[in-house]
Scaffold this motif. Structure first.
Motif, short mmCIF file in Angstrom:
data_model
loop_
_atom_site.label_atom_id
_atom_site.label_comp_id
_atom_site.label_asym_id
_atom_site.label_seq_id
_atom_site.Cartn_x
_atom_site.Cartn_y
_atom_site.Cartn_z
N LYS A 190 -2.88 5.23 -4.10
CA LYS A 190 -3.31 5.22 -2.71
C LYS A 190 -2.60 6.30 -1.90
N ASP A 223 -9.95 6.02 -3.99
CA ASP A 223 -10.32 4.74 -3.38
C ASP A 223 -11.44 4.01 -4.12
N ARG A 238 0.83 -1.21 0.00
CA ARG A 238 0.00 0.00 0.00
C ARG A 238 0.87 1.26 0.00
#
Length: 818
Positions: free
Chosen positions: A96, A265, A90
């Motif tokens: 992100k 997202d 991540r």
């Protein structure tokens, strides 16, 4: 004898409370929530620190991700490898993180929601900006604590030379707490930090002149400055994030919607799939194709439109029904002083500034101590060089190193540290070790010591150091803003004609509550046979409507179902329909009694309600236009034991007729019933005798007496009366008789229908036997006649109810017209 076991007798709630309390504290502090100072969760911090310790930095070659994961698990984070690797991945995903802290070679997932490759295949290293989080950690800038097995030390927090919590944001769910902090633009965050340092009393409005709002890595458009301001003030707020879309014209006059940025997202593959399902299910008319043209040059989703389509209407519909537009809710929770807190913007910035004061202070102390130690040694070396021959003689005449140090300290008064430096001086250093070089170093050290003492003694100088660090980071790493911010949230208005393809259909509703819409082709192929339904069921409503129309379906208990025709299940004419309870929440004991189609909710049209206890209510049709219709809504307020008998749609200029069980009929102008609200109870329509009830009520044209009343008694008699028999009177009267009174075996009306032409009437007995009677076989009679017997009740039981048969529909389709 072995010692007896000891048991604690404790209440279960105390034990559970204590255990869950410990678990919650761990989850909150050590797993799910970020620290307000460096913006990192423990696993993220441990990954970065482990990579630094392993020399896996931005200026070195990439290393296998599995090696880092093993180091993290073995040294700092004794948990599953998948959780560590997922956190690592991540931090490397540019869709992100606004500024990824890890660079990764290989498949690290995608914006389509694809999983990353296994850690044995990927390679990773720290990104250059991650070095700014870790810089000077070796200078005792932050507190270190023993790791899980006391074999190593790990940092409690990273030095963090920029406010990472705001720059990269954070999301997490712990026990009792959750956090959602959006990413921001590095340059704007640093400017806001500098503003707080310069003016500690500044307001959120002043901060928002430099920090406009979130800056998502996927770009997009933010709407709602008020939501941003509220979030920055309180820690909670709501904004709308929508995709960046452009309507372009292609060859042949056709248009297309090109989407180049999507909300943060949102999984792109799911978004494209949802839009294509809308096209496939024909929920809106005008989409020819949805395709994903994304490649290495950038994201690109294309919605090809048909020639006659309304691009703005379709785009608005996609914004409203898909993740092309989403709500983002700020919930800025972070760990501050070991406690989870909901923080506003100023609180986050102040927590960061306080952390930097501590970091710079610790660094300055470390460097001051180091400079003072070096200066002390340099002073000793200067002194030693001035008597170099004597020093060499003393060392040569000494037995060992310890004796040499002792002799130097004894004869020339060197300190032990200075003596150690002299005896460990390598011979080659004597070639260029002169007093001038050492004196120059001493001067530099003196300046450094003075500078560091100034920083430690002056708040202003300390803040200047922090400011210079922030400005350096901004200059090195700040890029262009990606997300556009708009002041207001645009209200999405969707034209029904855009949303619903206009199509003529046949709508059918059965008395047991089964509903469907059927294409004209399916209906035409049935040779006008009855629709598919249970043997015990009958049609309540069947009519040709358009998918842009609306059905108001009313129930016996005074409620109504707002049902757009296009939302009815599309089922073939010969197949059984779907129960209304599967579409809308309805009370299981409620009975459907009437369906009224509506094309337009006009102010000058009214719904008139008739109830069992003689109440009449008139309400404007527009009051029944619903925005939400997932359950049955209140249509009329009923008293105890009352029921709705009928509902009629009028133009406000009709006469009202009410017929009762005991055989009374009353006719009066509709104008005597004043319009009331949707939830009102209405007024008394007819004055009922004791034990009498209303059988039915109708609205009839005031100047038209060509209609007929069909009355059915419990004894099986049916009569046909002209409306001319009933003169218009006034509301709340008893009315006039419709039956001749008999002393023995009196007749009571159990069914009453109004017709304009002869029809077939369905008759149901108390034994549930159903028969059909044509009104053409009945001769007209006056009010005092009890009619003709059409059913032998001694064989089949008393009559319970009647209704007009609708098996053979008088529906004219476009094909019939042709």
């Amino acid at each position: 004898m072995a010692e007896a076991e000891k048991f604690l007798d404790l209440p279960l709630e105390d034990v559970l409370g204590d255990r869950f309390g410990r678990y919650s504290k761990y989850i909150i502090q050590e797993r799910a929530l970020p620290d307000a100072r460096d913006g990192l969760k423990p696993v993220q911090r441990r990954i970065l620190y482990a990579m630094l310790q392993d020399g896996n930095t931005a200026d070195k070659p990439f290393r296998k991700a599995a090696k880092t994961v093993g180091n993290v698990i073995g040294n700092y984070h004794p948990h599953g490898d998948s959780s560590v690797y997922e956190a690592m991945v991540r931090m490397s995903q540019e869709w992100k993180s606004r500024l990824p802290l890890i660079e990764m070679h290989g498949n690290n997932g995608s914006i389509d929601g694809d999983p990353p490759a296994a850690m044995r295949y990927t390679e990773a290293r720290l990104s250059s900006i991650a070095a700014e989080l870790l810089k000077d950690i070796e200078k005792d800038t932050v507190e270190h604590i023993p790791n899980f097995d006391d074999s190593l030390q790990e940092p409690v927090v990273l030095p963090a030379l920029y406010p990472n919590l705001l720059v990269n944001g954070s999301t997490g769910i712990s026990s009792g707490y959750a956090t959602d902090i959006p990413p921001h633009h590095l340059g704007e965050v640093i400017d806001a930090t500098l503003l707080v340092m310069q003016k500690p009393a500044c307001t959120v409005d002043e901060l928002m002149t430099v920090l406009k709002g979130p800056d998502f890595p996927t770009g997009g458009i933010i709407q709602g400055v008020d939501g941003i301001k509220k979030a920055y003030e309180t820690g909670r707020g709501k904004i709308v994030v929508r995709a960046k879309a452009e309507i372009t014209e292609v060859r042949g006059g056709r248009k297309q919607i090109v989407i180049s940025e999507i909300p943060y997202d949102v999984v792109k593959a799911n978004l494209v799939k949802k839009m294509d399902e809308i096209r496939f299910d024909k929920k809106i008319e005008g989409i020819a194709e949805v395709r994903d043209d994304t490649d290495r040059t950038g994201l690109r989703i294309v919605v090809e439109l048909k020639r006659e389509a309304d691009p703005h209407g379709i785009l608005n519909y996609l914004y409203k029904t898909t993740d092309l537009q989403v709500s983002y809710n700020f919930n800025m929770v972070a760990i501050q002083n070991k406690t989870p807190k909901l923080l506003g913007l100023k609180e986050i910035l102040n927590a960061y500034i306080d952390h930097q004061k501590e970091v710079v202070t610790n660094k300055s102390r470390f460097e001051l101590e180091k400079a003072e130690k070096r200066q002390h040694i340099v002073e000793g070396l200067i002194k030693a060089v001035s008597v170099l021959d004597e020093v060499i003689a003393i060392i040569r005449s000494s037995r060992d190193k310890k004796d040499a140090k002792h002799n130097l300290m004894e004869q020339y008064h060197f300190t032990e540290v200075q003596a150690e430096a002299i005896v460990t001086l390598q011979l080659y250093r004597l070639t260029n070790t002169d007093v001038q070089t050492l004196e120059n170093e001493s001067e530099e050290l003196a300046k450094e010591i003075e500078k560091l003492k100034g920083i430690l003694s002056s708040e202003k100088k300390l803040l200047n150091v922090i400011k210079r660090q922030l400005q350096r980071v901004k200059k090195a790493y700040a890029d262009d803003r990606k997300t556009v911010i708009e002041d207001e949230i645009e209200e999405l208005k969707i034209d029904l004609e855009v949303m619903v393809p206009s199509e003529d259909v046949i709508v059918s509703i059965t008395r047991e509550g089964y509903v469907k819409r059927t294409s004209l082709r399916s209906y035409s192929a049935s040779n006008e046979e009855p629709p598919g339904m249970k043997e015990t069921d009958d049609l309540l409503f069947a009519q040709q409507l358009n998918t842009t129309d609306t059905l108001l379906i009313f129930t016996q208990n005074g409620r109504y179902i707002y049902m757009p025709v296009h939302q009815l299940p599309d089922i073939r004419w010969k197949d059984n329909a779907q129960h209304i309870g599967n579409i809308v929440q309805v009370e299981p004991d409620d009975i459907l009694i009437q369906a009224i189609p509506v094309s337009e909710f006009n102010e000058d049209r009214f719904l008139v309600f008739f109830t069992k206890q003689g109440m009449v209510k008139r309400t404007a049709l527009s009051a029944y236009q619903a925005q939400r219709y997932t359950r049955a809504l209140v249509a009329v307020k009923l008293k105890d034991n009352d029921e709705v008998r009928n509902i009629q749609l009028t133009n406000g200029e009709t006469d009202i007729f009410i017929g009762t069980h005991n055989g009374f009929g009353l006719r009066f102008p509709e104008s005597e019933v004043s319009p009331v609200g949707q939830r009102a109870a209405g007024v008394k329509g007819i004055n009922l005798k004791k034990n009498d009830t209303v059988v039915n009520g109708f609205c009839v044209p005031a100047n038209n007496d060509s209609s007929w009343l069909i009355a059915m008694t419990q004894r099986g008699a049916m009569k046909k009366m002209s409306l001319k028999e009933f003169e218009s009177g006034s509301r709340a009267n008893r009315g006039v008789v419709m039956l001749r009174e008999l002393k023995t075996k009196p007749h009571f009306i159990v069914g009453l229908e109004l017709i304009n032409q002869d029809v077939d009437v369905q008759i149901r007995t108390e034994e549930d036997q159903v028969s059909t009677q044509s009104t053409s076989s009945l001769r007209p009679v006056d009010r005092y006649n009890n009619g003709s017997f059409v059913i032998d009740v001694e064989e089949s039981g008393n009559i319970r109810e009647i209704w007009i048969k609708t098996d053979h529909l008088n529906i004219t389709t476009e094909a019939d017209k042709t």
